[in-house]
Scaffold this motif. Sequence first.
Motif: not given
Length: 156
Positions: A16-20, A29-35, A37-38
């Motif tokens: 789970k990442i936050v993108v914009e 592999s797409c995890r690098q495009y966002g931060t 989520k804790k």
Amino acid sequence: MNCEICGREIKGKGFKIVVEGSEVTVCSSCRQYGTEKKPSVASQPGARRVVLKKKRTSTKIEFTEELVENFHIIVRREREKRGWSQEQLAKKIQEKESLIKKIENAEITPEPEVVEKLEKLFNIKLREQVPEIKIEKSKSLVPTLGDIVVVKRKKK
């Protein structure tokens, strides 16, 4: 489950990442495009979880009838057939003359109440049944975020 950026199948749990400002589930592999989520305190082991049930209200809009294509011509023809002016017609259905002018010039689509008054007065049908259209969803044509978004890489 598929990655919401590239569309590939996620093996394992996913990230789970936050993108914009938007939270998305992505592959490694797409995890690098966002931060990343804790995890929240509520998801920690032993934490008490309060479940609030939100009542789902779905508003399903069904259009069963629509105006015939040349409704404005029919209204004008029926009015003229009876020898009425636009002002006289407006008084008969308790509407403004300007509304009748706009209807006859196809400048507006009349409200259902007005259509009903005209149908009743002229004893005609200005609405027709709408055929139901079935749209088949193909699982292979589901767009992903990667189909829509152009990813800008951060300069290091």
